[in-house]
Design a protein around this motif. Structure first.
Motif, PDB file in Angstrom:
ATOM      1  N   UNK A  52       0.841  -1.199   0.064  1.00  0.00           N
ATOM      2  CA  UNK A  52       0.158   0.097   0.229  1.00  0.00           C
ATOM      3  C   UNK A  52       0.690   1.121  -0.034  1.00  0.00           C
ATOM      4  N   UNK A  53       2.045   1.260   0.653  1.00  0.00           N
ATOM      5  CA  UNK A  53       2.842   2.466   0.877  1.00  0.00           C
ATOM      6  C   UNK A  53       3.319   2.819  -0.690  1.00  0.00           C
ATOM      7  N   UNK A  54       4.086   1.741  -1.078  1.00  0.00           N
ATOM      8  CA  UNK A  54       4.773   1.885  -2.263  1.00  0.00           C
ATOM      9  C   UNK A  54       3.840   2.055  -3.441  1.00  0.00           C
ATOM     10  N   UNK A  55       3.023   1.241  -3.557  1.00  0.00           N
ATOM     11  CA  UNK A  55       2.217   1.158  -4.996  1.00  0.00           C
ATOM     12  C   UNK A  55       0.936   2.011  -4.839  1.00  0.00           C
ATOM     13  N   UNK A  56       0.058   1.731  -3.588  1.00  0.00           N
ATOM     14  CA  UNK A  56      -1.036   2.707  -3.508  1.00  0.00           C
ATOM     15  C   UNK A  56      -0.556   4.035  -3.358  1.00  0.00           C
ATOM     16  N   UNK A  57       0.478   4.242  -2.762  1.00  0.00           N
ATOM     17  CA  UNK A  57       0.992   5.728  -2.517  1.00  0.00           C
ATOM     18  C   UNK A  57       1.577   6.288  -3.748  1.00  0.00           C
ATOM     19  N   UNK A  58       2.315   5.428  -4.574  1.00  0.00           N
ATOM     20  CA  UNK A  58       2.684   5.760  -5.868  1.00  0.00           C
ATOM     21  C   UNK A  58       1.580   6.354  -6.895  1.00  0.00           C
ATOM     22  N   UNK A  59       0.735   5.387  -6.832  1.00  0.00           N
ATOM     23  CA  UNK A  59      -0.352   5.387  -7.916  1.00  0.00           C
ATOM     24  C   UNK A  59      -1.351   6.634  -7.391  1.00  0.00           C
ATOM     25  N   UNK A  60      -1.440   6.804  -6.066  1.00  0.00           N
ATOM     26  CA  UNK A  60      -2.181   7.943  -5.689  1.00  0.00           C
ATOM     27  C   UNK A  60      -1.475   9.348  -5.992  1.00  0.00           C
ATOM     28  N   UNK A  61      -0.117   9.282  -5.758  1.00  0.00           N
ATOM     29  CA  UNK A  61       0.611  10.569  -6.223  1.00  0.00           C
ATOM     30  C   UNK A  61       0.461  10.499  -7.680  1.00  0.00           C
ATOM     31  N   UNK A  62       0.933   9.566  -8.435  1.00  0.00           N
ATOM     32  CA  UNK A  62       1.038   9.704  -9.672  1.00  0.00           C
ATOM     33  C   UNK A  62      -0.207  10.260 -10.458  1.00  0.00           C
ATOM     34  N   UNK A  63      -1.377   9.628 -10.055  1.00  0.00           N
ATOM     35  CA  UNK A  63      -2.599  10.235 -10.704  1.00  0.00           C
ATOM     36  C   UNK A  63      -3.145  11.380 -10.284  1.00  0.00           C
ATOM     37  N   UNK A  64      -2.835  11.898  -9.128  1.00  0.00           N
ATOM     38  CA  UNK A  64      -3.020  13.087  -8.530  1.00  0.00           C
ATOM     39  C   UNK A  64      -2.195  14.220  -9.192  1.00  0.00           C
ATOM     40  N   UNK A  65      -1.017  14.000  -9.292  1.00  0.00           N
ATOM     41  CA  UNK A  65      -0.049  15.098  -9.700  1.00  0.00           C
ATOM     42  C   UNK A  65       0.124  14.949 -11.293  1.00  0.00           C
ATOM     43  N   UNK A  66      -0.171  14.062 -11.873  1.00  0.00           N
ATOM     44  CA  UNK A  66      -0.216  13.942 -13.232  1.00  0.00           C
ATOM     45  C   UNK A  66      -0.318  15.301 -14.044  1.00  0.00           C
ATOM     46  N   UNK A  67      -1.435  15.802 -13.905  1.00  0.00           N
ATOM     47  CA  UNK A  67      -2.067  17.133 -14.669  1.00  0.00           C
ATOM     48  C   UNK A  67      -1.037  18.200 -14.315  1.00  0.00           C
ATOM     49  N   UNK A  68      -0.411  18.222 -13.218  1.00  0.00           N
ATOM     50  CA  UNK A  68       0.703  19.290 -12.869  1.00  0.00           C
ATOM     51  C   UNK A  68       1.825  19.010 -13.537  1.00  0.00           C
ATOM     52  N   UNK A  69       2.201  17.534 -13.354  1.00  0.00           N
ATOM     53  CA  UNK A  69       3.722  17.279 -13.774  1.00  0.00           C
ATOM     54  C   UNK A  69       3.759  17.436 -15.348  1.00  0.00           C
ATOM     55  N   UNK A  70       2.649  16.760 -15.848  1.00  0.00           N
ATOM     56  CA  UNK A  70       2.955  16.493 -17.549  1.00  0.00           C
ATOM     57  C   UNK A  70       1.951  17.688 -18.282  1.00  0.00           C
ATOM     58  N   UNK A  71       0.917  18.263 -17.489  1.00  0.00           N
ATOM     59  CA  UNK A  71       0.236  19.284 -18.093  1.00  0.00           C
ATOM     60  C   UNK A  71      -0.831  18.771 -18.767  1.00  0.00           C
ATOM     61  N   UNK A  72      -1.109  17.307 -18.566  1.00  0.00           N
ATOM     62  CA  UNK A  72      -2.140  16.561 -19.417  1.00  0.00           C
ATOM     63  C   UNK A  72      -2.767  15.547 -18.316  1.00  0.00           C
ATOM     64  N   UNK A  73      -4.121  15.277 -18.684  1.00  0.00           N
ATOM     65  CA  UNK A  73      -5.009  14.350 -17.894  1.00  0.00           C
ATOM     66  C   UNK A  73      -4.662  13.017 -18.305  1.00  0.00           C
ATOM     67  N   UNK A  74      -4.701  12.237 -17.178  1.00  0.00           N
ATOM     68  CA  UNK A  74      -4.907  10.662 -17.564  1.00  0.00           C
ATOM     69  C   UNK A  74      -6.035  10.215 -17.725  1.00  0.00           C
ATOM     70  N   UNK A  75      -6.551   9.010 -18.222  1.00  0.00           N
ATOM     71  CA  UNK A  75      -7.758   8.643 -18.772  1.00  0.00           C
ATOM     72  C   UNK A  75      -8.322   8.203 -17.660  1.00  0.00           C
TER      73      UNK A  75
END
Lengths: 247, 563
Positions: free
Chosen positions: B406-429
């Protein structure tokens, strides 16, 4: 879930009670927390026109909720501790003075058991001096004990870390080269049980099997008489054993 | 602040960047690659556990030595080359300057160096698979004497057969990785303490920053003894000293103390950043403040201190003085208090909210629930008498996977999906994101619930084939292992959905605005993606990080940077 523990055939029955107690305590916390997670998710799903409540957990009452949780957890911790300490001391520190003495020598990747009996030392190991299987089941050497008498074991390792583990008795103790550790148990139900190394010890770790054979006192005497071989009192040198080719 | 920067070239941006966001991206992509390696290793040993007599596809026959090597490297890769670089290095780099309103790290060149050392360590670790004798295979804890030497006729030999260079490279790689994270951590703490923008006190920081900084501090304070232990180990292996060799008067248990004095705090180094992400994400989608911010910060500091006095619970059965176990049991069980506070604070943050179940929110809420399972089962193991049964048992494996996964993957997926628009300027599907989330949750539990049961049943870990026993080799246990392996295959396949979503959206997802979630922390004041230098003006902070649905406010969010 509890039915899945193997039968406890020794006298450390309270240990199962402790594990069950812990499971009940943490199980209640788990259910409470899950009920809150699922309940809040359903109750407070966003609805049009309904604004969230500003609850920051910084008023006296709200901080009180968290501190109440702290107090409750502390109490349960304490309840676990006061059950654990006496039990741990009984199992690990109060080694009885009287009992059958067995020597356990662990080495990559087998066991040598030396039983001190009234007929002298009886050694069981994977192979005898002639290289044949000697008192072993499927290549697994047997440790012989009897009901009604405590067994006091002393552990030595010839090479790396090993661990002496018998699930059915709730016994685990690591074996450290250069040191001798003593421990004890008392088996109450005759039968044959798994004995295993529980510390990674190299590529043959998964082959380092043993069996515990619990005899009735009469059977034990018969086994001693049948074995009857007296070996030198010193710990056996141990035959150099080729990697068990059973697989 | 950074307005006069020219557009960086490809080399400046992706190969030798100084910008914190691009260094964070290097960490993230390297960690994603290493996660594939770690997943493949899990595939090899899980296939062996389910079908012991069949050769493993793509690999062939797996014997005891190769099995040990796969298990050892899986643990090593996942902890040091996936969990740490993703949670601390990638998101620490990306978030710290953005969240405190700075244009970059305090030491950008040190930052670049820390990644380069990290990359070197990863290359060395991968290389160790291909040296004669194979990679390290004495467990990720690297206990001596199995992993150290013996002297035979005056020659230094390994207890662990022919694994010589594999083990040496393992030590070298881990030591370099530590050096990298030490440099990175110093940079993180310096940046956080010195570069906060006007008005941002420590208690105005988002929880992620508290957690990443406490994790960096705990790491810096705990790693020294292990580095000493690693040098002693290398010297035993290569020169023939006897620090851990009983025949020469050394003591193998000493290494265990050095290892776990680091090893236990290390667990929190991984857990804390993930809990910080959850604590920053849940308020955004519950539209209300994080519950008990200050109390949680204080209890996290307490947890950090506590993590230094609990280590020997890993050694209850390892030959420490049994009286010590009573002390370590009590300190260990106390850990339940700060974690209880954190988890209930996260859960109570949902109360009274207006909850939107977006993909990052799903990861955060389910991450809390899964981590709860890992937390409570730790009590069984931290209680010394109960640990007699569970020592080296599959219950332990299931327990720590319920904390670290949960820490590594749930944490990372939460963070990646949350900050993706900021980081890459685009939305995930969103649809692919929900599919990925659902399948990951199902397969993760499908792997480790069976392992809790085989553990209660008595199966020991690190055994490549149970045929040598009777009670550990029942059809029921075998079936559970088959279920776990099938779920692992499902879990690995599911990650292709994530990779597809990640790279496709990076290339061509819908464009994101600067603040798509109506969030309040400073990173949302920057453009999406933030340019080199991050902000177009110096920001001033007026309030705490999670001011949502403030009574009397016009909007349901009150950004930190707007008066």
């Amino acid at each position: 879930m509890w039915g899945t523990l193997p039968e406890n055939v020794g006298t450390f029955q309270d240990l199962d009670g402790l594990m069950e107690f812990i499971t009940v305590v943490v199980g209640l916390w788990f259910l409470a927390a899950m009920a809150m997670i699922i309940g809040f998710s359903l109750m407070f799903k966003a609805k049009p026109g309904v604004k969230a409540q500003y609850i920051a957990g910084n008023t006296g009452k709200q901080v009180g909720v968290l501190l109440g949780i702290v107090a409750a957890i502390t109490m349960f911790d304490f309840m676990i501790d006061i059950r654990n300490v006496p039990l741990w001391n009984t199992i690990k520190m109060q080694i009885p003075a009287e009992g059958d003495q067995v020597g356990v020598l662990a080495k990559q990747w087998t066991w040598v058991f030396t039983h001190k009996t009234k007929a002298g030392n009886v050694t069981t190991e994977m192979f005898n001096d002639a290289g044949e299987y000697s008192d072993s089941a499927n290549g697994a050497p047997k440790l012989h004990v009897r009901t009604g008498t405590k067994t006091i074991y002393s552990l030595n390792s010839e090479d790396v870390l090993h661990s002496f583990k018998i699930n059915a008795l709730r016994v685990t103790m690591d074996i450290i080269p250069g040191r001798t550790y003593k421990g004890w148990f008392e088996a109450v139900k005759p039968g044959t049980y798994d004995l295993a190394c529980a510390e990674i010890c190299g590529r043959g770790h998964g082959d380092m099997a043993g069996r515990l054979v619990v005899h009735t006192p009469d059977d034990y005497d018969k086994w001693v008489k049948a074995k009857g071989v007296t070996k030198a009192d010193s710990a056996p040198k141990g035959v150099v054993v080729a990697h068990n080719a059973a697989h | 602040m950074g307005s006069s920067h020219h557009e960086p070239t490809f080399t400046e941006k992706y190969i030798f960047p100084l910008d914190h966001k691009n260094i964070g991206l290097q960490y993230l992509l390297t960690a994603m690659f290493m996660a594939c390696v770690g997943g493949f290793l899990a595939y090899v040993f899980r296939m062996k556990l389910a079908w012991a007599d069949a050769p493993v596809p793509l690999v062939g026959d797996v014997d005891g030595g190769l099995y040990n090597s796969m298990v050892t490297m899986h643990g090593t890769v996942m902890i040091f080359w996936v969990a740490m670089p993703t949670l601390i290095a990638a998101f620490g780099n990306f978030l710290i300057p953005l969240m405190i309103g700075a244009d970059d790290m305090a030491f950008p060149r040190l930052n670049r160096l820390s990644y380069q050392i990290f990359l070197l360590s990863a290359i060395i670790l991968i290389a160790s698979f291909f040296v004669p004798g194979g990679s390290a295979s004495g467990a990720w804890t690297f206990y001596p004497p199995l992993n150290s030497s013996k002297i035979v006729d005056g020659v230094v030999e390994m207890h662990n057969g022919g694994v010589y260079w594999g083990g040496n490279l393992w030590i070298l790689a881990v030591a370099l990785e530590f050096a990298s994270f030490l440099l990175g951590g110093i940079n993180f703490m310096t940046t956080t303490l010195n570069l906060r923008t006007k008005g941002m006190g420590l208690f105005q920081m988002p929880m992620s920053l508290w957690m990443i900084n406490i994790a960096s501090l705990v790491f810096a304070l705990s790693v020294g003894p292990l580095v000493a232990g690693a040098i002693m180990m290398l010297s035993d292996r290569m020169v023939g000293t006897g620090f851990f060799n009983p025949e020469l008067g050394g003591d193998p248990v000493l290494f265990q103390h050095l290892f776990w004095f680091f090893g236990h705090p290390e667990v929190y180094v991984v857990l804390l950043p993930a809990l910080g992400f959850f604590a920053d994400i849940i308020p955004v989608f519950a539209r209300k403040p994080f519950f008990g911010y200050r109390i949680v910060v204080y209890f996290t500091l307490f947890l950090g201190a506590l993590s230094f006095i609990v280590w020997a619970h890993h050694q209850f059965q390892a030959g420490i003085d049994p009286r010590m176990a009573n002390y370590f049991t009590i300190t260990t069980i106390i850990i339940s208090i700060p974690f209880g506070v954190m988890l209930f604070a996260l859960i109570l943050s949902l109360y009274g909210g207006s909850i939107r179940f977006t993909v990052p929110m799903l990861w955060a809420i389910s991450g809390v629930a899964e981590f709860l399972v890992g937390g409570i089962t730790g009590i069984h193991l931290g209680t010394s008498a109960s640990d007699i049964y569970f020592h080296d048992n599959y219950f332990v494996v299931a327990h720590f996977h319920y904390t670290l996964f949960p820490a590594t993957f749930f944490g990372a997926f939460a963070a990646i999906t949350f900050w993706f628009p900021k980081w890459f300027g685009r939305h995930l599907n969103e649809g692919l994101g929900k599919l990925h989330w659902m399948l990951t949750v199902v397969f993760f539990n499908g792997i480790f619930i069976p392992l809790f049961i085989t553990g209660l049943n008595g199966q020991h870990r690190r055994i490549y084939d149970y045929k040598a026993w009777d009670e550990m080799n029942t059809p029921a246990q075998h079936n559970l292992n088959v279920i776990a392996t099938i779920c692992l295959l499902g879990l690995l396949a599911t990650q292709l959905v994530f990779l597809l979503n990640f790279f496709r959206s990076w290339a061509s997802g819908p464009k994101a605005t600067a603040n798509p979630y109506n969030a309040t922390t400073l990173e949302w004041a920057a453009a999406s993606p933030p340019p080199h230098g991050n902000f177009d003006k110096v920001l001033t902070v007026y309030r705490g990080p999670h001011e949502y649905s403030v009574p009397g406010a016009k909007e349901d969010f009150s950004p930190q940077w707007i008066q």
